[in-house]
Design an enzyme around this catalytic site. Structure first.
Site, PDB file in Angstrom:
ATOM      1  N   ASP A  58       2.204   3.109   5.177  1.00 49.55           N
ATOM      2  CA  ASP A  58       1.555   1.882   6.074  1.00 49.55           C
ATOM      3  C   ASP A  58       1.367   0.707   5.096  1.00 49.55           C
ATOM      4  O   ASP A  58       0.905  -0.268   5.934  1.00 49.55           O
ATOM      5  CB  ASP A  58       0.428   2.275   6.836  1.00 49.55           C
ATOM      6  CG  ASP A  58      -0.461   3.103   6.020  1.00 49.55           C
ATOM      7  OD1 ASP A  58      -0.248   3.579   4.809  1.00 49.55           O
ATOM      8  OD2 ASP A  58      -1.798   2.720   6.262  1.00 49.55           O
ATOM      9  N   HIS A  59       1.607   0.912   4.020  1.00 52.38           N
ATOM     10  CA  HIS A  59       1.411  -0.477   2.953  1.00 52.38           C
ATOM     11  C   HIS A  59       2.718  -0.985   2.482  1.00 52.38           C
ATOM     12  O   HIS A  59       2.527  -1.912   1.825  1.00 52.38           O
ATOM     13  CB  HIS A  59       0.594   0.025   1.972  1.00 52.38           C
ATOM     14  CG  HIS A  59      -0.896   0.393   2.617  1.00 52.38           C
ATOM     15  ND1 HIS A  59      -2.050  -0.412   2.562  1.00 52.38           N
ATOM     16  CD2 HIS A  59      -1.175   1.553   3.129  1.00 52.38           C
ATOM     17  CE1 HIS A  59      -2.829   0.070   3.009  1.00 52.38           C
ATOM     18  NE2 HIS A  59      -2.623   1.260   3.733  1.00 52.38           N
ATOM     19  N   HIS A 103      -7.601  -2.114   8.585  1.00 54.02           N
ATOM     20  CA  HIS A 103      -7.092  -0.824   8.252  1.00 54.02           C
ATOM     21  C   HIS A 103      -7.610   0.095   9.226  1.00 54.02           C
ATOM     22  O   HIS A 103      -8.124   1.251   9.171  1.00 54.02           O
ATOM     23  CB  HIS A 103      -7.380  -0.420   6.923  1.00 54.02           C
ATOM     24  CG  HIS A 103      -6.380   0.860   6.547  1.00 54.02           C
ATOM     25  ND1 HIS A 103      -6.606   2.274   6.742  1.00 54.02           N
ATOM     26  CD2 HIS A 103      -5.027   0.967   6.104  1.00 54.02           C
ATOM     27  CE1 HIS A 103      -5.765   2.906   6.330  1.00 54.02           C
ATOM     28  NE2 HIS A 103      -4.681   2.205   5.806  1.00 54.02           N
ATOM     29  N   HIS A 159      -0.275   0.668  -2.676  1.00 57.48           N
ATOM     30  CA  HIS A 159      -0.033   2.203  -2.929  1.00 57.48           C
ATOM     31  C   HIS A 159       1.131   2.511  -2.125  1.00 57.48           C
ATOM     32  O   HIS A 159       1.588   1.686  -1.199  1.00 57.48           O
ATOM     33  CB  HIS A 159      -1.256   2.914  -2.788  1.00 57.48           C
ATOM     34  CG  HIS A 159      -1.693   3.189  -1.457  1.00 57.48           C
ATOM     35  ND1 HIS A 159      -2.181   2.080  -0.632  1.00 57.48           N
ATOM     36  CD2 HIS A 159      -1.862   4.326  -0.624  1.00 57.48           C
ATOM     37  CE1 HIS A 159      -2.398   2.516   0.457  1.00 57.48           C
ATOM     38  NE2 HIS A 159      -2.309   3.538   0.605  1.00 57.48           N
ATOM     39  N   HIS A 192       1.516   5.018   0.362  1.00 59.17           N
ATOM     40  CA  HIS A 192       1.706   5.262   1.602  1.00 59.17           C
ATOM     41  C   HIS A 192       2.128   4.249   2.340  1.00 59.17           C
ATOM     42  O   HIS A 192       2.383   3.385   2.238  1.00 59.17           O
ATOM     43  CB  HIS A 192       0.041   5.486   2.131  1.00 59.17           C
ATOM     44  CG  HIS A 192      -0.539   6.808   1.829  1.00 59.17           C
ATOM     45  ND1 HIS A 192      -1.900   6.889   1.230  1.00 59.17           N
ATOM     46  CD2 HIS A 192      -0.013   8.102   1.306  1.00 59.17           C
ATOM     47  CE1 HIS A 192      -2.230   7.884   1.015  1.00 59.17           C
ATOM     48  NE2 HIS A 192      -1.109   8.654   0.965  1.00 59.17           N
ATOM     49  N   HIS A 220      -8.244   6.783  -3.829  1.00 60.98           N
ATOM     50  CA  HIS A 220      -7.603   7.370  -2.748  1.00 60.98           C
ATOM     51  C   HIS A 220      -6.810   8.592  -2.818  1.00 60.98           C
ATOM     52  O   HIS A 220      -6.881   9.039  -4.074  1.00 60.98           O
ATOM     53  CB  HIS A 220      -6.759   6.149  -2.479  1.00 60.98           C
ATOM     54  CG  HIS A 220      -6.080   6.406  -0.907  1.00 60.98           C
ATOM     55  ND1 HIS A 220      -6.901   6.664   0.132  1.00 60.98           N
ATOM     56  CD2 HIS A 220      -4.896   5.849  -0.408  1.00 60.98           C
ATOM     57  CE1 HIS A 220      -5.961   6.576   1.144  1.00 60.98           C
ATOM     58  NE2 HIS A 220      -5.061   5.971   0.902  1.00 60.98           N
ATOM     59  N   ASP A 253      -6.915   1.022   0.796  1.00 61.62           N
ATOM     60  CA  ASP A 253      -7.181   2.084   1.000  1.00 61.62           C
ATOM     61  C   ASP A 253      -8.351   2.823  -0.132  1.00 61.62           C
ATOM     62  O   ASP A 253      -7.690   3.036  -1.197  1.00 61.62           O
ATOM     63  CB  ASP A 253      -5.991   3.179   1.250  1.00 61.62           C
ATOM     64  CG  ASP A 253      -5.500   2.767   2.676  1.00 61.62           C
ATOM     65  OD1 ASP A 253      -5.605   1.766   2.885  1.00 61.62           O
ATOM     66  OD2 ASP A 253      -4.621   3.579   3.051  1.00 61.62           O
TER      67      ASP A 253
HETATM   68 ZN   LIG Z   1      -2.931   2.829   4.741  1.00 61.03          ZN
HETATM   69 ZN   LIG Z   2      -3.195   5.117   2.067  1.00 60.13          ZN
END
Ligand SMILES: [Zn+2]
Ligand SMILES: [Zn+2]
Length: 303
Positions: free
Chosen positions: A66-67, A270, A62, A64, A142, A212
């Site tokens: 951090d990915h 995570h 996805h 976000h 999510h 997530d």
């Molecule tokens: Zn994340």
């Molecule tokens: Zn996320």
């Protein structure tokens, strides 16, 4: 056949305490599959000797940061290092737009093709079926559209009982047909049943990657019987309200999911920046599901 995962990043949201945002690399029969690509993934690949030239498939769960904030950097380095072979990229539709925009304004014309496959957050779909593995998306729940990925090893051919074949004098040319299950008839017309010459191959293994998501039973059937289940565990269970608000899972819930879906092993990742050490998260999950490990960076887990 090799089927193992190496952790490159295990942090949620931001890099902290030497933990990097999410990324993992799967080795399936010596082909590398990169799952998520948080900021710093390239550095982690260098650190743990993962060669980018060996990666032909990248999966983004996805959008976000951090990915995926490490992705454009990695794609750019592949270009600068002379990559020519195509790269298969799987992710939400907007990812293509993000990449195109970055390369448009840097006037970069990649020397290799990116073959982009859109993931569907509402429906499980098969996105790869090659000789080694079948990959399906796992629709998760999510704050924004998000999918996990399920890697199911292909059933292997039967294993030859070499000593027996040599004793009978079976010619090497028929080995392939024996692996596929055929019987053998010798020149005198005597029939040898396949199960006296071969044994069944190992049972195909499954790796489920659940990034997530809030605790939601909608994907439990699909990940049932995973040999290794990676599940996000952002918080301890005393933060379950916060987990619900932010559409994340607690360590206790991840362990409960491992129990309910009959996983053999569980891998937690995570981790929230609020946890400097991870022992409590591990302990909480192990109190329900003892076969739990932490996704420690640089560690490799056999599926
Ligand atoms: Zn994340
Ligand atoms: Zn996320």
């Amino acid at each position: 056949m090799k089927f193992e995962v190496t952790i490159l990043g295990s942090s949620s949201a931001t890099p902290i305490y030497n933990r990097n945002p999410t990324s993992q690399v799967l080795n399936i029969n010596e082909r590398l599959y990169l799952i998520d690509c948080g900021e710093g993934t390239q550095q982690q690949m260098l650190r743990f000797d993962v060669r980018a030239s060996r990666i032909d498939h990248i999966f983004i769960s996805h959008l976000h940061g951090d990915h995926y904030l490490g992705l454009v950097g990695l794609l750019s380095s592949m270009h600068l290092n002379g990559r020519k072979k195509p790269l298969k990229l799987f992710g939400p539709p907007q990812l293509k737009e993000v990449i195109d925009l970055q390369f448009k304004y840097s006037e970069t014309h990649l020397q290799y093709d990116i073959e982009f496959t859109i993931t569907n957050p509402n429906k499980a779909e098969t996105i790869i079926a090659n000789e080694d593995v079948i990959v399906e998306t796992i629709p998760l729940d999510h704050r924004i559209a998000c999918t996990g990925f399920l890697f199911r090893e292909k059933k292997r051919l039967r294993k030859l009982l070499k000593d027996e074949l040599e004793r009978i004098g079976v010619p090497v040319e028929v080995y392939t047909s024996l692996k596929k299950g055929a019987d053998y008839t010798n020149p005198e017309g005597k029939i040898y049943k396949n199960d006296t010459l071969t044994v069944d191959s190992d049972k195909p293994k499954t790796y489920s990657y659940c990034s997530d998501t809030i605790y939601n039973e909608q994907y439990f059937d699909q990940i049932n019987n995973s040999d290794l289940l990676y599940h996000e565990a952002t918080f301890l269970h005393n933060m379950v309200d916060r987990a619900n608000e932010t559409y994340h899972t607690t360590a206790l819930q991840a362990a409960d999911i491992a129990v309910k879906t009959n996983a053999k092993k569980l891998l937690l990742g995570h981790f929230s920046a609020r946890y400097k050490t991870l022992d409590e998260l591990l302990g909480e999950a192990q109190s329900v599901f003892p076969e739990t490990s932490l996704a420690i960076e640089g560690k490799t887990f056999v599926v």
